[in-house]
Write a protein that holds these residues in place. Sequence first.
Motif, PDB file in Angstrom:
ATOM      1  N   MET A 232       5.893  89.679  -3.344  1.00  0.00           N
ATOM      2  CA  MET A 232       5.538  89.683  -4.764  1.00  0.00           C
ATOM      3  C   MET A 232       5.017  88.319  -5.204  1.00  0.00           C
ATOM      4  N   ALA A 233       5.589  87.265  -4.634  1.00  0.00           N
ATOM      5  CA  ALA A 233       5.218  85.911  -5.053  1.00  0.00           C
ATOM      6  C   ALA A 233       3.983  85.381  -4.335  1.00  0.00           C
ATOM      7  N   TYR A 234       3.780  85.776  -3.074  1.00  0.00           N
ATOM      8  CA  TYR A 234       2.765  85.103  -2.266  1.00  0.00           C
ATOM      9  C   TYR A 234       1.640  86.015  -1.761  1.00  0.00           C
ATOM     10  N   ILE A 235       1.807  87.325  -1.830  1.00  0.00           N
ATOM     11  CA  ILE A 235       0.809  88.227  -1.257  1.00  0.00           C
ATOM     12  C   ILE A 235       0.128  89.038  -2.355  1.00  0.00           C
ATOM     13  N   ASP A 236      -1.205  89.104  -2.309  1.00  0.00           N
ATOM     14  CA  ASP A 236      -1.961  89.925  -3.244  1.00  0.00           C
ATOM     15  C   ASP A 236      -1.744  91.399  -2.905  1.00  0.00           C
ATOM     16  N   GLN A 237      -1.321  92.186  -3.888  1.00  0.00           N
ATOM     17  CA  GLN A 237      -0.929  93.570  -3.630  1.00  0.00           C
ATOM     18  C   GLN A 237      -2.108  94.435  -3.197  1.00  0.00           C
ATOM     19  N   LEU A 238      -3.292  94.196  -3.743  1.00  0.00           N
ATOM     20  CA  LEU A 238      -4.439  95.050  -3.444  1.00  0.00           C
ATOM     21  C   LEU A 238      -4.986  94.799  -2.040  1.00  0.00           C
ATOM     22  N   ASN A 272     -18.201  97.639 -11.028  1.00  0.00           N
ATOM     23  CA  ASN A 272     -17.005  98.306 -11.545  1.00  0.00           C
ATOM     24  C   ASN A 272     -17.346  99.223 -12.709  1.00  0.00           C
ATOM     25  N   ASP A 273     -18.173  98.722 -13.620  1.00  0.00           N
ATOM     26  CA  ASP A 273     -18.538  99.512 -14.800  1.00  0.00           C
ATOM     27  C   ASP A 273     -19.337 100.754 -14.412  1.00  0.00           C
ATOM     28  N   THR A 274     -20.135 100.656 -13.358  1.00  0.00           N
ATOM     29  CA  THR A 274     -21.001 101.771 -12.947  1.00  0.00           C
ATOM     30  C   THR A 274     -20.251 102.804 -12.119  1.00  0.00           C
ATOM     31  N   TYR A 275     -19.464 102.341 -11.153  1.00  0.00           N
ATOM     32  CA  TYR A 275     -18.856 103.265 -10.193  1.00  0.00           C
ATOM     33  C   TYR A 275     -17.344 103.447 -10.380  1.00  0.00           C
ATOM     34  N   GLY A 276     -16.742 102.656 -11.253  1.00  0.00           N
ATOM     35  CA  GLY A 276     -15.312 102.800 -11.506  1.00  0.00           C
ATOM     36  C   GLY A 276     -14.472 101.790 -10.736  1.00  0.00           C
ATOM     37  N   HIS A 277     -13.265 101.543 -11.243  1.00  0.00           N
ATOM     38  CA  HIS A 277     -12.415 100.500 -10.659  1.00  0.00           C
ATOM     39  C   HIS A 277     -11.839 100.909  -9.304  1.00  0.00           C
ATOM     40  N   ASP A 278     -11.654 102.202  -9.077  1.00  0.00           N
ATOM     41  CA  ASP A 278     -11.114 102.630  -7.778  1.00  0.00           C
ATOM     42  C   ASP A 278     -12.074 102.268  -6.642  1.00  0.00           C
ATOM     43  N   LEU A 279     -13.358 102.517  -6.864  1.00  0.00           N
ATOM     44  CA  LEU A 279     -14.343 102.157  -5.853  1.00  0.00           C
ATOM     45  C   LEU A 279     -14.502 100.640  -5.766  1.00  0.00           C
ATOM     46  N   GLY A 280     -14.359  99.976  -6.906  1.00  0.00           N
ATOM     47  CA  GLY A 280     -14.387  98.512  -6.901  1.00  0.00           C
ATOM     48  C   GLY A 280     -13.250  97.930  -6.090  1.00  0.00           C
ATOM     49  N   ASP A 281     -12.063  98.529  -6.203  1.00  0.00           N
ATOM     50  CA  ASP A 281     -10.925  98.081  -5.390  1.00  0.00           C
ATOM     51  C   ASP A 281     -11.209  98.282  -3.908  1.00  0.00           C
ATOM     52  N   ALA A 282     -11.869  99.407  -3.572  1.00  0.00           N
ATOM     53  CA  ALA A 282     -12.204  99.673  -2.169  1.00  0.00           C
ATOM     54  C   ALA A 282     -13.164  98.614  -1.632  1.00  0.00           C
ATOM     55  N   VAL A 283     -14.076  98.148  -2.482  1.00  0.00           N
ATOM     56  CA  VAL A 283     -15.011  97.087  -2.076  1.00  0.00           C
ATOM     57  C   VAL A 283     -14.240  95.796  -1.789  1.00  0.00           C
ATOM     58  N   ILE A 285     -11.143  95.455  -0.924  1.00  0.00           N
ATOM     59  CA  ILE A 285     -10.367  95.624   0.311  1.00  0.00           C
ATOM     60  C   ILE A 285     -11.273  95.474   1.529  1.00  0.00           C
ATOM     61  N   ALA A 286     -12.483  96.033   1.449  1.00  0.00           N
ATOM     62  CA  ALA A 286     -13.427  95.931   2.572  1.00  0.00           C
ATOM     63  C   ALA A 286     -13.848  94.488   2.799  1.00  0.00           C
ATOM     64  N   VAL A 287     -14.116  93.763   1.717  1.00  0.00           N
ATOM     65  CA  VAL A 287     -14.502  92.350   1.836  1.00  0.00           C
ATOM     66  C   VAL A 287     -13.349  91.546   2.449  1.00  0.00           C
ATOM     67  N   ALA A 288     -12.127  91.809   1.988  1.00  0.00           N
ATOM     68  CA  ALA A 288     -10.961  91.097   2.523  1.00  0.00           C
ATOM     69  C   ALA A 288     -10.777  91.388   4.008  1.00  0.00           C
ATOM     70  N   THR A 289     -10.995  92.641   4.404  1.00  0.00           N
ATOM     71  CA  THR A 289     -10.859  93.027   5.812  1.00  0.00           C
ATOM     72  C   THR A 289     -11.869  92.295   6.686  1.00  0.00           C
ATOM     73  N   VAL A 290     -13.123  92.229   6.219  1.00  0.00           N
ATOM     74  CA  VAL A 290     -14.168  91.543   6.984  1.00  0.00           C
ATOM     75  C   VAL A 290     -13.869  90.049   7.073  1.00  0.00           C
ATOM     76  N   ALA A 291     -13.456  89.453   5.953  1.00  0.00           N
ATOM     77  CA  ALA A 291     -13.157  88.016   5.945  1.00  0.00           C
ATOM     78  C   ALA A 291     -12.014  87.685   6.900  1.00  0.00           C
ATOM     79  N   ASN A 292     -11.000  88.541   6.926  1.00  0.00           N
ATOM     80  CA  ASN A 292      -9.879  88.319   7.837  1.00  0.00           C
ATOM     81  C   ASN A 292     -10.290  88.480   9.293  1.00  0.00           C
ATOM     82  N   ARG A 293     -11.274  89.355   9.531  1.00  0.00           N
ATOM     83  CA  ARG A 293     -11.698  89.632  10.895  1.00  0.00           C
ATOM     84  C   ARG A 293     -12.497  88.480  11.490  1.00  0.00           C
ATOM     85  N   VAL A 294     -13.283  87.788  10.659  1.00  0.00           N
ATOM     86  CA  VAL A 294     -14.175  86.755  11.179  1.00  0.00           C
ATOM     87  C   VAL A 294     -13.561  85.355  11.121  1.00  0.00           C
ATOM     88  N   LYS A 295     -12.428  85.193  10.471  1.00  0.00           N
ATOM     89  CA  LYS A 295     -11.841  83.857  10.356  1.00  0.00           C
ATOM     90  C   LYS A 295     -11.259  83.408  11.687  1.00  0.00           C
TER      91      LYS A 295
END
Length: 307
Positions: A232-238, A272-283, A285-295
């Motif tokens: 809760m203190a150190y990890i981003d939930q999304l 977000n405004d065009t496609y909704g926040h759920d799809l924005g959250d998926a984006v 998560i995808a960016v975070a996954t790629v960043a973690n993979r290449v670091k």
Amino acid sequence: MYNILFSLIVPVGLLILAYIAHPYVAQLAPAQFLIVKLVPILLALITLGLSLRFNRSRLFFSTLSLLLVYVILLWYLPQAGKVDASIVWQALCLLLPFNLLVFSLLKERGMLTWWGSSRFLLIVLEFSLVTGLLMLRPTELQHYLDYPLLAAGIVAWTPLPQPALLMMLVALLFLYGRLFAQADAQNNALFGALLGSAVMLHFKGDMPASVVYSSAAMLMLVVAVIQDSYNMAYIDQLTSLPGRRALNEHMLKLGNNYSIAMLDVDRFKKFNDTYGHDLGDAVLIAVATVANRVKRVTDIVARVGGE
């Protein structure tokens, strides 16, 4: 699959330690054993306090259920009559896995709230129902608690009554399935605590076994509260990336030579405004996954803002 196996290290390791400690606890002098008997209660009080502080209601009520069962096993049953003790033990074998399963399904809605009161009420109703039936209709109660569902030879390896054994199996399979869906600290601890409780109840009348296996189960719940609080203190939930606090503390450890790269998603608000926040959250998560993979191994990727 790797995450699930890794998450099971703590509960399995604690159960192995309990198995190793069992014969040593059984050899303790009465005065020493009296002190050791208080260990699960102390661990339970720590878990209840931390759960109350960090609003972990699932762990709070699961710990409370396990604590009540432990107190009844070690302080009430040895003084009860043979018939009453047998019926109460059978009821505990059925109700403990039921409660752990129910509390694992409920959302975090606090303890000192209407929702929390309803969970307290469930425990009180169970206690009142068993007490009332024990006083008024003990024969009928024992009949249903020990109702034969299978041939006796199939389950001769355990003293657990068949309805309780079925309830235990259903709860274990469900919680194990939850680990595949979401291998987090709470699901991990609830599965391990239920497994430890099953072993504890299997050793009917063995007080040292009750102490060591309930201690293992309580320790799993303590670890879960601490790990949950850390997340809760150190990890981003999304995105499951380290958050701003984790990054700030990591930067304090850096030397004189380091690099920082800031990554921003262009026109993310419009997306977000065009496609909704759920799809924005998926984006995100995808960016975070790629960043973690290449670091690199020595790098840290953190989320410090809305994007």
